[in-house]
Design a protein around this motif. Structure first.
Motif, short mmCIF file in Angstrom:
data_model
loop_
_atom_site.label_atom_id
_atom_site.label_comp_id
_atom_site.label_asym_id
_atom_site.label_seq_id
_atom_site.Cartn_x
_atom_site.Cartn_y
_atom_site.Cartn_z
N ASP A 267 -0.59 5.17 -2.09
CA ASP A 267 -0.46 3.92 -2.86
C ASP A 267 -1.41 3.82 -4.06
OD1 ASP A 267 1.07 3.73 -0.59
OD2 ASP A 267 0.52 1.69 -0.10
N ILE A 268 -2.62 4.34 -3.95
CA ILE A 268 -3.55 4.26 -5.10
C ILE A 268 -2.96 5.01 -6.29
CG2 ILE A 268 -5.79 5.05 -6.00
CD1 ILE A 268 -6.98 4.29 -3.24
N ARG A 269 -2.42 6.21 -6.02
CA ARG A 269 -1.79 6.97 -7.10
C ARG A 269 -0.57 6.23 -7.66
NH1 ARG A 269 -0.21 10.76 -10.03
NH2 ARG A 269 -1.85 12.29 -9.99
N GLU A 270 0.22 5.63 -6.77
CA GLU A 270 1.44 4.94 -7.22
C GLU A 270 1.12 3.74 -8.11
OE1 GLU A 270 3.80 4.30 -3.71
OE2 GLU A 270 4.14 6.48 -3.48
N VAL A 271 0.04 3.04 -7.80
CA VAL A 271 -0.30 1.84 -8.59
C VAL A 271 -1.06 2.20 -9.86
CG1 VAL A 271 -1.61 -0.33 -8.61
CG2 VAL A 271 -0.31 0.31 -6.57
#
Length: 291
Positions: A267-271
């Motif tokens: 999720d950190i990469r996606e956001v």
């Protein structure tokens, strides 16, 4: 009239580690923000361009409407104390009354109402209340903070060692600077409403592996020693931890030691569009504090 008072975004828990990182991002980007603080005199670190300090207290719900006046989006974070659930539920209610449109809540990885861990249960209760409130929500569920290791500095300085009942448990520890980046995006960009983000680091490490990476960064041997929960509880209480909080932390270590917080989420990469920070980079960036 100062331009800061036009801000439609409120950050609670502003003087804590997560809140401070988030406020710094707003200041750096030149976006006005309100910071809710109990005592402005003790919040001098937040006196940054575009930051308006608003005096209010979770324990005095009657002060919340002033802080929430004109606010469209809020970041919800309070200390994980015995009163946290009550405090946050009161905030959600006040936000609803004030017409807040979107709340980004700092929750925790694994938040569930039937969890054996009291912190995860209280986060789940507040998430539930937010869902029921009709206010748009974003839940950030981070794992153990890398910066949590800073709490071990006294024994690392004195004995080149730190102690916890963590066993061989692997934990996908996360850098609070990454949490702040995701919170900032969620508060300033569209499209994050109704989302739940699991925030973890890029690898799951044991405490011994963290000690090895810390040793490499500081250039001296730092050891990790597994200790029985009772010993940890004793030192937490001597350190001034309230019993409720100490017992909650031990409930967490019981889960961590069983590899229950080892999952790695994208999720950190996606956001943010970039990889989550590694523990090695955290160790390098904070090396001055460990020396």
């Amino acid at each position: 009239m100062s331009h800061t008072s036009n801000s439609r975004i409120l950050v609670t828990g502003a003087t804590g580690a997560n809140g401070t990182e988030l406020i710094k991002l707003f200041a750096a980007q030149g976006i006005a923000v309100k910071a809710m603080v109990r005592d402005p005199k003790r919040a001098t670190a937040l006196e940054l361009p575009g930051v308006e300090l608003i005096q209010a207290d979770f324990d005095a719900p009657e002060t919340l409407p002033v802080a929430l006046e004109g606010v469209e989006k809020a970041f919800l974070l309070s200390n994980s104390s015995e009163n946290a659930e009550e405090q946050q539920l009161a905030f959600v209610e006040a936000a609803k009354q004030s017409g807040v449109a979107h709340i980004v809540k700092l929750s925790q990885l694994g938040a569930e109402s039937n969890s054996p861990n009291r912190f995860l249960r209280y986060h789940a209760a507040v998430e539930e209340a937010l869902r029921a409130s009709g206010i748009a929500y974003t839940f950030l569920r981070p794992n153990l903070f890398m910066q949590g290791l800073l709490n071990f500095i006294p024994t690392i300085s004195a004995q080149n060692a730190f102690y916890a009942p963590a066993g061989e448990g692997h934990i996908s520890v996360v850098d609070i600077r990454d949490i702040a980046d995701v919170a900032f995006a969620s508060l300033t960009q569209p499209g994050h409403e109704g989302k739940i983000y699991d925030l973890t680091g890029p690898e799951a490490l044991t405490h011994a592996e963290m000690a090895a990476q810390l040793s490499q960064a500081v250039g001296r041997d730092i050891a990790f020693f597994d200790v029985p929960p009772q010993a940890m509880r004793q030192s937490l209480l001597e350190f001034g931890f309230p019993e409720w909080q100490a017992d909650g932390l031990l409930e967490e270590y019981a889960e961590w030691s069983q590899d229950k917080a080892a999952q790695i989420a994208p999720d950190i990469r996606e956001v943010t569009g970039r990889d989550a920070r590694t523990f090695a980079s955290f160790a390098r960036d904070y090396v001055g504090q460990f020396k």
